[in-house]
Design an enzyme around this catalytic site. Sequence first.
Site, PDB file in Angstrom:
ATOM      1  N   THR A  35      54.822  43.293  41.689  1.00 18.20           N
ATOM      2  CA  THR A  35      54.242  43.277  40.345  1.00 18.20           C
ATOM      3  C   THR A  35      55.302  42.706  39.414  1.00 18.20           C
ATOM      4  OG1 THR A  35      55.124  45.419  39.738  1.00 18.20           O
ATOM      5  CG2 THR A  35      52.998  45.407  40.847  1.00 18.20           C
ATOM      6  N   GLU A  38      48.408  46.321  42.830  1.00 20.20           N
ATOM      7  CA  GLU A  38      48.489  47.581  43.586  1.00 20.20           C
ATOM      8  C   GLU A  38      47.192  47.903  44.317  1.00 20.20           C
ATOM      9  OE1 GLU A  38      49.623  47.072  40.562  1.00 20.20           O
ATOM     10  OE2 GLU A  38      51.403  48.274  40.104  1.00 20.20           O
TER      11      GLU A  38
HETATM   12  P1  AMP Z   1      47.951  42.137  38.172  1.00 13.38           P
HETATM   13  O1  AMP Z   1      48.525  43.264  38.917  1.00 13.38           O
HETATM   14  O2  AMP Z   1      48.951  41.150  37.698  1.00 13.38           O
HETATM   15  O3  AMP Z   1      46.842  41.507  38.897  1.00 13.38           O
HETATM   16  O4  AMP Z   1      47.315  42.703  36.824  1.00 13.38           O
HETATM   17  C1  AMP Z   1      46.434  43.780  36.841  1.00 13.38           C
HETATM   18  C2  AMP Z   1      45.997  44.083  35.436  1.00 13.38           C
HETATM   19  O5  AMP Z   1      45.312  42.965  34.871  1.00 13.38           O
HETATM   20  C3  AMP Z   1      45.011  45.209  35.348  1.00 13.38           C
HETATM   21  O6  AMP Z   1      45.637  46.466  35.373  1.00 13.38           O
HETATM   22  C4  AMP Z   1      44.343  44.915  34.010  1.00 13.38           C
HETATM   23  O7  AMP Z   1      45.134  45.358  32.928  1.00 13.38           O
HETATM   24  C5  AMP Z   1      44.302  43.413  33.983  1.00 13.38           C
HETATM   25  N1  AMP Z   1      42.997  42.911  34.441  1.00 13.38           N
HETATM   26  C6  AMP Z   1      42.668  42.451  35.664  1.00 13.38           C
HETATM   27  N2  AMP Z   1      41.379  42.056  35.686  1.00 13.38           N
HETATM   28  C7  AMP Z   1      40.884  42.288  34.454  1.00 13.38           C
HETATM   29  C8  AMP Z   1      39.602  42.114  33.836  1.00 13.38           C
HETATM   30  N3  AMP Z   1      38.573  41.595  34.482  1.00 13.38           N
HETATM   31  N4  AMP Z   1      39.482  42.480  32.540  1.00 13.38           N
HETATM   32  C9  AMP Z   1      40.505  42.994  31.855  1.00 13.38           C
HETATM   33  N5  AMP Z   1      41.738  43.176  32.371  1.00 13.38           N
HETATM   34  C10 AMP Z   1      41.921  42.830  33.651  1.00 13.38           C
END
Ligand code: AMP
Length: 542
Positions: A186, A331
């Site tokens: 992450t 995660e």
């Molecule tokens: P990552 O681990 O970089 O994929 O980021 C995950 C985070 O991205 C999640 O905890 C959300 O805060 C945000 N996220 C992912 N998909 C969405 C979505 N469709 N709408 C809003 N936030 C999202």
Amino acid sequence: MLGLMQSQQLLISSLIDFAERHHGEAEVISRRVEGDIHRSNYKQVAQRSRQVAHALDRWDLGFGDRVATLAWNGYRHLELYFGVSGSGRVIHTLNPRLHPDQIVWIINHAEDQVLCFDMTFLPIVQAVHSRCPTVKHYVALCDEAKLPTDSGVPGLVSYEAWVGRESTEYDWPEFDENCASSLCYTSGTTGNPKGALYSHRSTVLHAMAGAFPDGLNVSARDAILPVVPMFHVNAWGLPYNAAMIGAKMVFPGPAMDGKSIYELIESEKVNFAAGVPTVWQMLLSHMQANNLRFSTLQRTVIGGSACPPAMITTFSDVYGVEVIHAWGMTEMSPLGTVCTLKNKHLELSSEDKLKVRIKQGRGIFGVDFKIVDGEGQELPWDGKAFGDLLVKGPWVVSDYFKAEGPSPLVDGWFPTGDVATIDADGYMQITDRSKDVIKSGGEWISSIDVENIAMSHPAVAMAACIGIKHPKWDERPVIAVMKKQGVDVSREELLAYYEGRTAKWQIPDDVIFVDAIPLGGTGKMQKSKLREMLSDYRLPNT
Ligand code: AMP
């Protein structure tokens, strides 16, 4: 009494074995770094992934050893996915958009032994290799003829020379399906990045759920374009579920601009694509500017950050393409929710359907979720109450790789850091992020990192970084700065101060000088208040 069914471990090697045997001719198309289009199929990918396994054996890589990649979406990356994990090693996909110092930290933490990279990323490898003592072998993902003779990277070999002499026959090892298969870090919003270590079992189950009609709904009739990078949560699992169902794969390589993506969709008859909103924004702008239409695209999955409702309607009303909004995180491998309609919604007007479609979606079997209040009490599924979103399931992390602190789980649930509502039909909607990371072009920028750099400047007393909406990049960081009394610094000086201290795209777009930064009762910066203060603010040049 035990059942009398055959016991077979869920291993990633079984996916490519299946693809070769049942869909050997299904195509795997890649735009290469050189710009040309390469044509392969599952039979060739399977053969070459077995050559990768041999090549790793020759280097004496042990079971569970990490093989890192710095690579675009393409056939060689796919071969590494199967060859590395299939032979019992762990593929570690590095995000090339990180600052070299972060890449060094992650490589050292993961103790990567091999680093395979696309030639685009040679400058990164040249900048980091001397600080990566665990890496014993460097592989350039290119033909022997393209290998530079004076790269300065120790022992650099070309991928084609490395695997080319190996046999295409290989007996994949059998082992416990709970063994690690892949590693993805992450972006580390607080402190250092954290490694999500997927297992063979979690990957295969996740791939299976992703293929369900109420998942990503992919089948052997599809031609899939994953624009979402293979270095970001395994391109949402698509390389695995495409092999599981024998879909044609179309890889965009480094060319993510609207024109290149459009041309690839048309020339390869892509009917299903997946990516973050900013990529689709570029594609839609290109199409609007050139008055283009899709001839084959039917569905696109959009996630990674919230999909604007206008994007859903433009896709459907102007281009006849169905948008499937999805939510997940590193995660979670990453699939958490997918927004598909239920039977009861089919008769609704398109306006009312849109109200459902803009939500992040409902649960798929394998992921359970709940929202809780500050005391950890579960909140009702009424579409109004919002609270911290927690998840659990077989493809959700139980801990981070080499974690030193306590487990992140709360009574067996993983706290996502997102704040959400859930309605009576089980549709989840993100209302806010409890973390304050800035999402720019599908990548995260840590507001704390941006603040820390400002705070290291002698004229800065306090600094708070927030994301401001940007028409192309979704959000861009700006930094609100309270100066120390009697010391001065200009906007330009402060922005120049970031140069060389962080990756270029992580430098804030603007500096806003304020008299005070709002603080909460415990002395923490209140960014929500700051956002309110800056609600009329617009980024320069937008
Ligand atoms: P990552 O681990 O970089 O994929 O980021 C995950 C985070 O991205 C999640 O905890 C959300 O805060 C945000 N996220 C992912 N998909 C969405 C979505 N469709 N709408 C809003 N936030 C999202």
